[in-house]
Design a protein around this motif. Structure first.
Motif, PDB file in Angstrom:
ATOM      1  N   ASP A  85     -48.407 -32.121  84.267  1.00  0.00           N
ATOM      2  CA  ASP A  85     -48.516 -33.425  84.930  1.00  0.00           C
ATOM      3  C   ASP A  85     -47.198 -34.179  84.917  1.00  0.00           C
ATOM      4  O   ASP A  85     -46.768 -34.724  85.916  1.00  0.00           O
ATOM      5  CB  ASP A  85     -49.623 -34.268  84.300  1.00  0.00           C
ATOM      6  CG  ASP A  85     -49.504 -34.385  82.785  1.00  0.00           C
ATOM      7  OD1 ASP A  85     -48.752 -33.600  82.162  1.00  0.00           O
ATOM      8  OD2 ASP A  85     -50.180 -35.262  82.211  1.00  0.00           O
ATOM      9  N   SER A 145     -51.366 -32.335  93.201  1.00  0.00           N
ATOM     10  CA  SER A 145     -51.964 -31.140  93.807  1.00  0.00           C
ATOM     11  C   SER A 145     -51.967 -31.189  95.325  1.00  0.00           C
ATOM     12  O   SER A 145     -52.013 -30.148  95.983  1.00  0.00           O
ATOM     13  CB  SER A 145     -53.394 -30.957  93.290  1.00  0.00           C
ATOM     14  OG  SER A 145     -54.195 -32.078  93.641  1.00  0.00           O
ATOM     15  N   VAL A 190     -53.277 -29.814  88.759  1.00  0.00           N
ATOM     16  CA  VAL A 190     -52.591 -30.627  87.752  1.00  0.00           C
ATOM     17  C   VAL A 190     -53.355 -30.531  86.436  1.00  0.00           C
ATOM     18  O   VAL A 190     -54.572 -30.741  86.385  1.00  0.00           O
ATOM     19  CB  VAL A 190     -52.510 -32.102  88.199  1.00  0.00           C
ATOM     20  CG1 VAL A 190     -51.900 -32.955  87.101  1.00  0.00           C
ATOM     21  CG2 VAL A 190     -51.684 -32.216  89.478  1.00  0.00           C
ATOM     22  N   ASP A 246     -55.193 -37.179  91.128  1.00  0.00           N
ATOM     23  CA  ASP A 246     -55.004 -36.086  90.178  1.00  0.00           C
ATOM     24  C   ASP A 246     -55.228 -36.515  88.727  1.00  0.00           C
ATOM     25  O   ASP A 246     -54.957 -35.753  87.803  1.00  0.00           O
ATOM     26  CB  ASP A 246     -53.588 -35.501  90.318  1.00  0.00           C
ATOM     27  CG  ASP A 246     -53.439 -34.703  91.603  1.00  0.00           C
ATOM     28  OD1 ASP A 246     -54.184 -33.720  91.767  1.00  0.00           O
ATOM     29  OD2 ASP A 246     -52.593 -35.064  92.436  1.00  0.00           O
ATOM     30  N   HIS A 248     -53.700 -39.016  87.093  1.00  0.00           N
ATOM     31  CA  HIS A 248     -52.582 -39.699  86.437  1.00  0.00           C
ATOM     32  C   HIS A 248     -52.994 -41.143  86.128  1.00  0.00           C
ATOM     33  O   HIS A 248     -53.484 -41.859  87.014  1.00  0.00           O
ATOM     34  CB  HIS A 248     -51.342 -39.706  87.332  1.00  0.00           C
ATOM     35  CG  HIS A 248     -50.717 -38.365  87.503  1.00  0.00           C
ATOM     36  ND1 HIS A 248     -49.980 -37.761  86.510  1.00  0.00           N
ATOM     37  CD2 HIS A 248     -50.727 -37.498  88.557  1.00  0.00           C
ATOM     38  CE1 HIS A 248     -49.534 -36.585  86.937  1.00  0.00           C
ATOM     39  NE2 HIS A 248     -49.985 -36.402  88.169  1.00  0.00           N
TER      40      HIS A 248
END
Length: 293
Positions: A85, A145, A190, A246, A248
């Motif tokens: 990541d 991704s 990810v 993803d 984060h």
């Protein structure tokens, strides 16, 4: 988006002593403030842990003017598994480049102008042999991704400006002269593993409800709904924690209170050194020949 700014990136660290030495002696950063906590943060600032932890803000200057790093240390956890990541952090600093060269710090790639090094916990840094125009930390890179989906989130939903874009990368930010966010298309999903970090931004406090509402309306996750965080003797700040497509983690904090909270503490170095000297975690786990992971 006017009045929003990038603040810091959060790293979980296991080897606090060696990590601090890297940031101080190699990168040349300064401890801006240090705080110890007896229980986990209600906004999961230290990850999914409820025990004792510490937060060290470190950087090349005050967070009012510089993008800095937040180092979170959970007592009793020696290491975290890295995923794909976090892709790297760029530092434009002649002094940092010279320090790494002088100390023969191990590098993965090196030229006359730049080198790639790893912090003790494995996080990757690109050191560029030139001073940044407005702060030495110039870019944080994360893996995604699907670049188009990520641009829809960061650009269209969160209002970041796209400054550069290719088929597989995009560089965004709220200010052309401040630290940017780079999205890098991966060839695989990810993986955040256990070392997953968090990037923080500030905005006027009255924008926080609108950010939360906009994210909810399109169905993206809210990890921590708008909440007030208290720091004894300091300002109370309001934050909302989001997650992009993803996963984060993204923190938005009210700027007015955060500017008060984030002022450097002249005792920061002393408080950190005292905490490290009194930390007996290594001895405790060495006797049991086992680390909690």
């Amino acid at each position: 988006m006017a009045l929003r700014r990038a603040l810091h990136f959060v790293f979980k660290i296991g080897n606090r002593n060696e990590t601090i030495k890297f940031y101080r002696e190699i990168l040349g950063m300064k401890v801006l403030r240090h705080e110890e906590f007896e229980e986990g943060c209600k906004a999961s600032c230290n990850g999914p842990y409820d025990g004792k932890w510490s937060k060290t803000m470190i950087g090349f200057g005050p967070e009012d003017e510089h993008f800095v790093l937040e180092l979170t240390y959970n007592y009793g956890i020696k290491e975290y598994k890295l995923g794909n990541d976090f892709q790297g952090l760029s530092v434009h600093s002649k002094a940092a480049f010279a320090n790494a060269t002088k100390h023969n710090y191990p590098s993965q790639e090196q030229s006359d102008n730049c080198m790639t090094v790893q912090a003790p916990d494995g996080y990757k840094f690109l050191l560029v042999n030139e001073d940044g125009k407005d702060g030495a930390v110039t870019k944080v890179a994360i893996g995604v991704s699907n670049l188009a989906n990520s641009l829809g989130y960061w650009h269209k939903l969160l209002g970041m400006t796209v400054f550069d874009q290719t088929d597989t990368t995009a560089v965004l930010g709220y200010d052309a002269d401040k630290c940017k966010l780079e999205l890098i298309q991966l060839e695989q999903p990810v993986d955040h593993a256990t070392a997953f970090g968090r990037i923080a931004f500030s905005c006027p406090q009255d924008q926080l409800p609108a950010i939360e509402r906009a994210v909810k309306e399109v169905g993206h996750p809210i990890l921590t709904p708008l909440v007030s965080l208290d720091t004894p003797g300091k300002a109370t700040v309001e934050v909302v924690i989001l997650a992009d497509p993803d996963g984060h983690e993204i923190c938005f904090v009210g700027d007015e209170a955060f500017r008060e909270l984030s002022q450097p503490d002249i005792n920061g170095d002393q408080l950190l050194d005292k905490a490290m000297a009194e930390d007996k975690s290594d001895e405790w786990f060495k006797k049991r020949k086992k680390w909690q992971i």
